[in-house]
Design an enzyme around this catalytic site. Structure first.
Site, PDB file in Angstrom:
ATOM      1  N   LYS A  66       0.655  -1.109   0.065  1.00  0.00           N
ATOM      2  CA  LYS A  66      -0.016   0.058  -0.004  1.00  0.00           C
ATOM      3  C   LYS A  66       0.889   1.302   0.021  1.00  0.00           C
ATOM      4  CE  LYS A  66      -3.652   2.061   2.986  1.00  0.00           C
ATOM      5  NZ  LYS A  66      -4.545   1.530   4.059  1.00  0.00           N
ATOM      6  N   SER A 141      -9.059   1.720   3.097  1.00  0.00           N
ATOM      7  CA  SER A 141      -8.090   2.513   2.180  1.00  0.00           C
ATOM      8  C   SER A 141      -7.128   1.731   1.344  1.00  0.00           C
ATOM      9  CB  SER A 141      -7.612   3.467   3.349  1.00  0.00           C
ATOM     10  OG  SER A 141      -6.779   2.917   4.151  1.00  0.00           O
ATOM     11  N   SER A 165     -10.132  -0.750   6.782  1.00  0.00           N
ATOM     12  CA  SER A 165      -9.285  -0.441   5.593  1.00  0.00           C
ATOM     13  C   SER A 165      -8.451  -1.759   4.968  1.00  0.00           C
ATOM     14  CB  SER A 165      -8.123   0.606   5.861  1.00  0.00           C
ATOM     15  OG  SER A 165      -8.823   1.899   5.905  1.00  0.00           O
TER      16      SER A 165
END
Length: 467
Positions: A66, A141, A165
């Protein structure tokens, strides 16, 4: 198979599908191939297999990270325009541990602006699309990770989770994700990192296509802290006390749970009862109805030393001028803001939360009592089945109409409990279904074992376009 062949195959796959899904926002293909050549060289001249396996448990495994995590030489913007020139000069702790275990990062993946929204779209990289339907969201996210794994572009992903997330993207994209018990896997080296009370709620964890990969990756990520998670304990599934809750009790802030999600959960209950001979206990935990309010109050409360939680508007400014959400909204309406609408909206709601301080104190107290209730219910051998989200992957932009649906995942962050998100095949529209498996603190081994079992029973990850 030579490591170079494996990495080349994943590089080709990313080149093939990334123009459609926009999940990998910056690649390091040349470096990855160079690292793969070094792995092959090591294998051709190295010591016995046993020694290598112990030293490098993830040797040659292609991974993605990420973009909110530092990966040396890669951007680290978290989708914030005024960080678009920030390049990581070191590795986040978990990234460093994965590299030391032999993993090969292929690149970094998209997230929502400042990792605080459940659609992965920002003004730096644009929007990431769901591989099962490009018109659908990937969640946030860690949405780029969910998308890249579902599209078979990576084996393992590094995600973080303060309100779901890891689990929302894993659910929307039909892969596995694990939010560990709080405080075991280090969060260092990500932006934004948690401060104050939020350090107890933010979790870093693995996302994978296959359930069996969660545990070895979690071991590497946790490092010395892994002993707390009891991963060496053998799990007898027949002895687990299973509990099931179909919905949160009807919160006014959250959508009702889709029929297909309820049916999938019912099938899991029926399978557990018929195959394992267990009795799944249906429970109704009243306080879960206030999940969003509890999460919101606890996220903005002071820590034990009286330190205020960091304001989102300060993060938006990123050490520059503070951001005025109302002014940003005016600018957004005429296309002049460098922020996304969800980020501006979050800045506005943050101010409202702090207006009712006595109400906030009551909710924080309710959260602490819910935590005690959950720990008592689950105990040393309990697993709760709970919906991952009220709806299957929604269409782009629609989360803004139901902004609090993430409450189904968020509540477990403030309770500090370990949760494994497990896919359950595809629904009638060809979109992933799934379920959350929740245990008491430090009982991660239970949810991981149940995830491996359900993968065999329900098929786990399904290649997009295969059905």
């Amino acid at each position: 198979v030579a490591c170079v062949e494996v990495v080349e195959a994943y590089v080709e796959r990313i080149k093939e599908v990334n123009p459609l899904i926009n999940a990998v926002v910056k690649d390091r293909f040349e470096e990855a191939l160079q690292e793969a050549r070094q792995v092959d060289k090591l294998l051709s001249e190295g010591p016995g297999d046993d020694c290598l396996e112990e030293k490098f448990p993830l040797l040659g495994v292609p991974i993605t990270v990420k973009e909110a995590f530092s990966l040396y030489g890669m951007p680290n913007t978290s989708g914030l325009v005024n960080r678009r020139n920030v390049i990581a000069t070191s590795d986040a702790t978990v990234v460093s541990r994965l590299k030391q275990a032999g993993a090969i990062p292929l690149g970094v993946t998209n997230c929502s602006e400042l990792c605080m929204w459940y659609e992965s779209s920002n003004r730096v990289y644009g929007r990431t699309n769901n591989p099962y339907d490009l018109q659908r969201i990937v969640g946030g996210s860690s949405g780029g990770e969910g998308s890249v794994l579902a599209a078979a572009c990576s084996v393992v992903g590094v995600g973080s989770d303060i309100g779901g997330s890891i689990r929302m993207p894993a659910f929307f994209n039909g892969v596995f994700g694990h939010k560990p018990t709080t405080g075991v896997v280090p969060n260092d080296g990500q932006f934004p990192n948690a401060h104050g009370v939020r350090t107890s709620y933010l979790c870093t964890g693995p996302m994978c296509r296959y359930a069996e990969d969660l545990e070895p990756v979690l071991r590497v990520m946790a490092g010395p802290g892994v002993s707390k998670l009891k991963l060496n304990e053998k799990v007898s599934l027949e002895k687990i006390k299973f509990h099931c809750m179909d919905h949160d009790g009807g919160s006014i802030f959250v959508s009702p749970v889709d029929k297909e999600i309820l049916q999938a959960q019912k099938k899991v209950v029926e399978h557990l009862e018929s195959d394992l001979g267990v009795q799944v206990q249906h429970v109704a935990i009243h306080k879960m109805k206030y999940s969003f309010q509890i999460w919101s109050a606890m996220m903005s409360s002071k820590d034990s030393e009286g330190q205020e939680a960091q304001r989102f508007t300060d993060l938006l400014g990123d050490h520059g001028k503070p951001v005025w959400p109302l002014w940003e909204l005016m600018k957004w309406l005429v296309g002049m803001s460098s922020h996304t609408l969800p980020a501006i909206a979050l800045g506005l709601t943050e101010k409202l939360v702090n207006l009712n301080l006595s109400g906030k104190a009551k909710l924080v107290s309710m959260g602490k009592s819910l935590q005690e209730e959950m720990e008592a219910l689950l105990g040393p051998d309990g697993v709760l089945l709970y919906p991952s989200h009220p709806t299957i992957a929604p269409k782009h932009h629609s989360p803004i109409c139901m902004p609090f649906n993430f409450a189904y995942t968020a509540i477990f962050n403030v309770l500090g409990l370990p949760v494994t998100q497990c896919p359950l095949g595809l629904g009638s529209e060809g979109l992933p279904l799934g379920i959350q498996l929740v245990a008491a603190s430090y009982n991660d081994h239970l949810t991981l074992a149940v995830a491996r079992y359900l993968e065999k029973a329900f098929g786990g990850w399904v290649l997009p376009g295969e059905v």
